[in-house]
Design an enzyme around this catalytic site. Structure first.
Site, PDB file in Angstrom:
ATOM      1  N   GLN A 561       0.851  -1.198   0.000  1.00 16.06           N
ATOM      2  CA  GLN A 561       0.000   0.000   0.000  1.00 16.06           C
ATOM      3  C   GLN A 561       0.886   1.246   0.000  1.00 16.06           C
ATOM      4  O   GLN A 561       1.853   1.315   0.758  1.00 16.06           O
ATOM      5  CB  GLN A 561      -0.917   0.016   1.227  1.00 16.06           C
ATOM      6  CG  GLN A 561      -2.125  -0.902   1.111  1.00 16.06           C
ATOM      7  CD  GLN A 561      -3.181  -0.408   0.116  1.00 16.06           C
ATOM      8  OE1 GLN A 561      -2.986   0.582  -0.593  1.00 16.06           O
ATOM      9  NE2 GLN A 561      -4.275  -1.124   0.050  1.00 16.06           N
ATOM     10  N   GLU A 611      -2.140 -15.392  -3.251  1.00 15.29           N
ATOM     11  CA  GLU A 611      -1.569 -14.279  -4.014  1.00 15.29           C
ATOM     12  C   GLU A 611      -0.945 -14.843  -5.294  1.00 15.29           C
ATOM     13  O   GLU A 611      -0.310 -15.897  -5.276  1.00 15.29           O
ATOM     14  CB  GLU A 611      -0.507 -13.565  -3.153  1.00 15.29           C
ATOM     15  CG  GLU A 611       0.437 -12.633  -3.878  1.00 15.29           C
ATOM     16  CD  GLU A 611      -0.229 -11.447  -4.562  1.00 15.29           C
ATOM     17  OE1 GLU A 611      -1.052 -10.761  -3.925  1.00 15.29           O
ATOM     18  OE2 GLU A 611       0.075 -11.213  -5.750  1.00 15.29           O
ATOM     19  N   ASP A 728      -8.930  -8.318  -0.621  1.00 16.15           N
ATOM     20  CA  ASP A 728      -8.370  -7.005  -0.959  1.00 16.15           C
ATOM     21  C   ASP A 728      -7.902  -7.054  -2.409  1.00 16.15           C
ATOM     22  O   ASP A 728      -6.704  -7.019  -2.692  1.00 16.15           O
ATOM     23  CB  ASP A 728      -7.196  -6.708  -0.003  1.00 16.15           C
ATOM     24  CG  ASP A 728      -6.628  -5.312  -0.213  1.00 16.15           C
ATOM     25  OD1 ASP A 728      -7.253  -4.502  -0.908  1.00 16.15           O
ATOM     26  OD2 ASP A 728      -5.538  -5.041   0.337  1.00 16.15           O
ATOM     27  N   CYS A 756     -10.323  -0.727  -3.483  1.00 13.11           N
ATOM     28  CA  CYS A 756      -9.781   0.561  -3.930  1.00 13.11           C
ATOM     29  C   CYS A 756     -10.615   1.078  -5.088  1.00 13.11           C
ATOM     30  O   CYS A 756     -10.301   2.115  -5.654  1.00 13.11           O
ATOM     31  CB  CYS A 756      -8.330   0.398  -4.359  1.00 13.11           C
ATOM     32  SG  CYS A 756      -8.127  -0.852  -5.623  1.00 13.11           S
TER      33      CYS A 756
END
Ligand SMILES: C[S@@+](CC[C@H](N)C(=O)[O-])C[C@H]1O[C@@H](n2cnc3c(N)ncnc32)[C@H](O)[C@@H]1O
Length: 834
Positions: A561, A611, A728, A756
């Site tokens: 981030q 991931e 996320d 986001c």
């Protein structure tokens, strides 16, 4: 939390933000797509209008308000509600507080017939005098006041379109040596040239020539590059130009109308014709909210988030199958102004200036034609190629600005050219500055930079057609320039890693496996370089940052981030909402370097991180080790490929042991806190002794890879009472297969969605939260082509119809977190439960 969040009451002025720039919410501060996992495409934050309006059919009640389209919250579903309950919306009882929607829409009966059988008890306004403003400060669009507001909105749009005419630096398109007839002239009479705006992106020069030829327009030459919406036309003389413009202006192409704009010349010393007032500054392009007070920025973002929450409600209504009752949360939304759940507020960023720990600076030419390292002033596809220095961009640190300036000075004297976006030719493309901060207090003042302990510089080049020896010399000189520049700065700049990325693609967005090369950094004035440094230590090319007293090792292409202090608040909030405990199994979906799972590991039984970026997974494993956390496991794969099987593997096992609190979890925490305290007083890199995977090997191995920081797995799996997922995802949101896996596994009861990009959050939430109605689902892929043309919300509704029978989630609460002060971007956290 309370002290840092703005109150929860919807602001009266729910100003819609006009548009988002493209900063990778992420990690690029350029208004063009960035290389990071949060893409950067412009997202109209208030784009809910036409495509999302509640369908007329759905709202056909016996007594319609005249502005069906604008009254989705109060009118739609009214019929369903009316049967079972009477609300104060319908009541004229003076003792009851009227609904905020009372008489905010004109009565269509009254308008058509001059009377209405409901008389004074009618909930809709009988005439303009009775009409009230809606709670969101808008007027019934069919009313005089609504129409007036629409006209001023359209006037605003015209202004925005006017801006589109500012096509910067397009003169380059007509430069010599590109083989076009008429392009050989080194000097163009720009008064005989025009830009055509709104051309189909897929067109090339031949398509443009054909189109113009068919209209009988005479011209000297025409040019169009695939991917851009602008093309260029040069005429032989003034008569040709005048008649061409008359024919072409406003001509329909596809579903757009052509616009003709002037070609703005590249200003040179001889030619200073540019009107600087018309051109955006880097500050305006990168930090469009910088001139607002911080309180106003927060209000604006909060208002925008509310619009998205309303959009979710509207879409859930539409997605709800006929004959099924609306979910309770949709029915209750009317009590909170149509929001799908309460917006708890907005959490402020603890640092507002110089907060970005990653900046991507383009190498290019300024409006004046000067070699510049900085930010693009607009979108390349719209013809903007001018780059300006990062002057007065409050989100950029002084260290990053200083490195941009050092690089610019170096490029001014380089023998190799900067990248030309029009011709796809050149050498120097981009400078990325990544910073690592010391642990401890985050400062928001003048001394913010003193917390930066490490810096990684990644210079992107294109080596195609270059001479190897010349390139080697240039790299050596560049390394020297950075080292000397860092040393000469006051205070001295940190310089930890210098890398070169060789990228041949058209845009600067390089794939994560793009080759990287580590350059030695000259160590002293007499140029004794660290030649001893072996060339295979690329895996050691990393910087470190700190979140919640944990130390994070970050490799060059891993996501982190960009605002560490605000990210810390974001992760704490997600943890607080996630209902964690020692018997919790936490899935950290799209985990990057493991930040969320690792910061919450001491509060749960086990973390499973998923991931797709292999370097980030290897960082996550390393970070678990550095911080002494042994209850975390990381899977290197696309989440869509493994989510369903992981849920089955961990939740559907027959032989299970009851989970006990991890014996070492709290010990680990104590250990990590004390070790971090030690670290803060020591040299930054202390995880060198850990086994380090080779980055190249990792990139080549994209297959699914399990890894665990704990002992080898036991044959019996732990049985966790509580299963939670924190997701996320990058800007495009979660893959439909991930949504389906999360939605259809009955044991997953709590889902925290960190986003986001509110547009894709809304789309994903539609699929997660609307009742399933498989019995009516059309099977197969026949809707695929249609779906591709739909908006994100519409295609989510379409997919929701195919969701296998399963209990939907419900939005419980949401919070905005301002990770990106001075820009239009904002993170949103939403708690979903069932
Ligand atoms: C917004 S970042 C969040 C990373 C991490 N949670 C953090 O806060 O640092 C999104 C991450 O998702 C990863 N990603 C993108 N698409 C993915 C996919 N299909 N499956 C798994 N991970 C993905 C990206 O590489 C990136 O690390």
């Amino acid at each position: 939390m309370a002290s840092s969040s703005i109150d929860q009451i919807p602001s009266a002025a729910e100003t819609l933000t006009s548009q988002l720039p493209s900063d990778n919410t992420p990690t690029s501060v350029e208004p063009i797509p960035s290389s990071d996992s949060h893409p950067t495409a412009d997202v109209p934050m208030a784009s809910s209008s036409i495509g999302e309006l509640t369908s007329v059919a759905e709202t056909l009640t016996s007594h319609l308000p005249s502005d069906i389209s604008s009254a989705p919250v109060e009118a739609v579903g009214e019929k369903r509600k009316r049967d079972d309950e009477k609300t104060n919306l319908e009541s004229s009882d003076p003792n009851l507080t009227p609904s905020p929607w009372w008489k905010t829409s004109l009565c269509s009966y009254f308008r058509r017939q001059g009377n209405c059988s409901h008389g004074s008890t009618c909930r809709y306004a009988h005439g303009e005098e009775e009409l009230r403003q809606k709670p969101d400060n808008t007027w019934d669009p069919t009313s005089e006041r609504g129409k007036k507001a629409k006209m001023s909105e359209n006037a605003g749009k015209c202004d925005a379109e006017e801006e589109e005419r500012e096509v910067l630096f397009t003169e380059d398109m007509m430069d010599e040596n590109d083989g076009e007839e008429g392009c050989g002239d080194s000097v163009h009479d720009l008064s005989l040239s025009k830009c055509l705006v709104h051309l189909p992106r897929k067109w090339q020069s031949d398509d443009l020539k054909k189109f113009i030829g068919e209209l009988g327009v005479e011209f000297k030459f025409a040019k169009k590059r695939r991917g851009m919406m602008v093309g260029f036309l040069t005429f032989e003389n003034a008569e040709q130009l005048q008649s061409g413009v008359e024919t072409l202006e406003g001509k329909a192409v596809g579903h757009k109308n052509l616009k003709i704009a002037d070609v703005l010349p590249r200003a040179t010393e001889k030619n200073q014709t540019k009107n600087p007032a018309k051109i955006k500054s880097a500050r305006e392009a990168v930090t469009p909210l910088a001139d607002l007070s911080y309180a106003d920025q927060l209000e604006q973002k909060k208002a925008s988030m509310m619009q998205w929450l309303k959009k979710l409600t509207r879409n859930a209504r539409k997605a709800c199958p006929n004959g099924k009752s609306l979910p309770e949360w949709v029915l209750q939304s009317r009590e909170i102004g149509g929001l799908s759940c309460k917006l708890e507020g907005i959490i402020e960023s603890p640092v507002r200036n110089g907060y970005r720990n990653k900046c991507e600076f383009s190498a290019g030419y300024s409006v004046e034609g000067k070699t510049t390292v900085g930010f693009l002033l607009g979108n390349f596809s719209a013809g903007v190629t001018a780059v300006e220095e990062p002057v007065d961009c409050p989100n950029i640190s002084k260290i990053a600005c200083r490195y941009a300036s050092i690089f610019q000075t170096f490029l001014e004297n380089s023998r190799l050219p900067v990248w030309n976006k029009f011709k796809n030719f050149g050498f120097w493309r981009q400078l990325t500055v990544r910073e690592g901060r010391k642990p401890g207090v985050i400062s928001n003042g003048e001394d913010a930079e003193t917390s930066i302990a490490e810096a990684m510089l990644i210079v992107q080049v294109c080596t195609t057609g270059t001479d190897e020896a010349e390139v080697a010399t240039e790299f050596e000189e560049m390394a020297k320039a950075f080292a000397e520049g860092a040393k000469a700065s006051s205070p001295t700049l940190p310089l930890t890693v210098l890398l070169v990325q060789d990228h041949q693609g058209i845009s600067n967005v390089a794939p994560p496996d793009c080759p990287l090369r580590l350059l030695p950094i000259p160590m002293s004035d007499n140029e004794t370089t660290n030649q001893d440094q072996p060339t295979n230590v690329l895996a050691e090319a990393r910087i470190h940052d700190h979140i919640n007293n944990l130390r994070f090792s970050i490799s060059p292409t891993a996501f982190f981030q960009v605002n560490t202090g605000a990210a810390e608040k974001l992760y704490s909030l997600a943890g607080d909402w996630a209902d964690l405990g020692p018997d919790t199994l936490l899935f950290d979906v799209c985990c990057g370097t493991g930040t969320i799972g690792l910061t919450l590991a001491h509060r749960v039984g086990m973390v499973i991180g998923i991931e797709m970026n292999a370097s980030a997974v290897s960082d996550a494993e390393r970070n678990a080790k550095i911080n002494g956390l042994s209850n975390c496991k990381f899977i290197c794969s696309k989440a869509e490929d493994v989510m369903s099987s992981l849920l089955k593997e961990y939740l559907d096992v027959s032989q299970m042991e009851e989970a006990k609190p991890p014996s070492n979890a709290n010990d680990d925490l104590d250990k990590q806190i004390s070790s971090t305290e030690e670290m803060s007083n020591s040299e930054p890199v202390d995880d060198q002794s850990l086994p380090t995977p080779n980055i190249h090997e990792e990139h080549q191995n994209n297959e699914q890879k399990d890894s665990s920081s704990s002992e080898p797995e036991r044959s019996t799996k732990l049985q966790f009472k509580n299963v939670v997922a924190i997701v996320d995802p990058p800007r495009p949101g979660l893959h439909p297969d991930v949504i389906k896996a999360l939605r259809t596994h009955p044991r997953l009861r709590t889902l925290v969605y960190i986003s986001c990009n509110p547009e894709t959050l809304v789309a994903n939430a539609i699929e997660l939260c609307t009742p399933s109605f498989l019995e009516k689902a059309e099977q197969g892929n026949n809707g695929y082509r249609k779906q591709r043309r739909m908006g994100t919300a519409a295609s989510a509704r379409h997919r929701a119809k195919k969701m296998p029978a399963s209990e939907p989630f419900r939005p419980v609460k949401a919070m905005a977190v301002d990770i990106f002060p001075h820009t239009d971007h904002c993170e949103m956290v939403m708690l979903l439960k069932r």
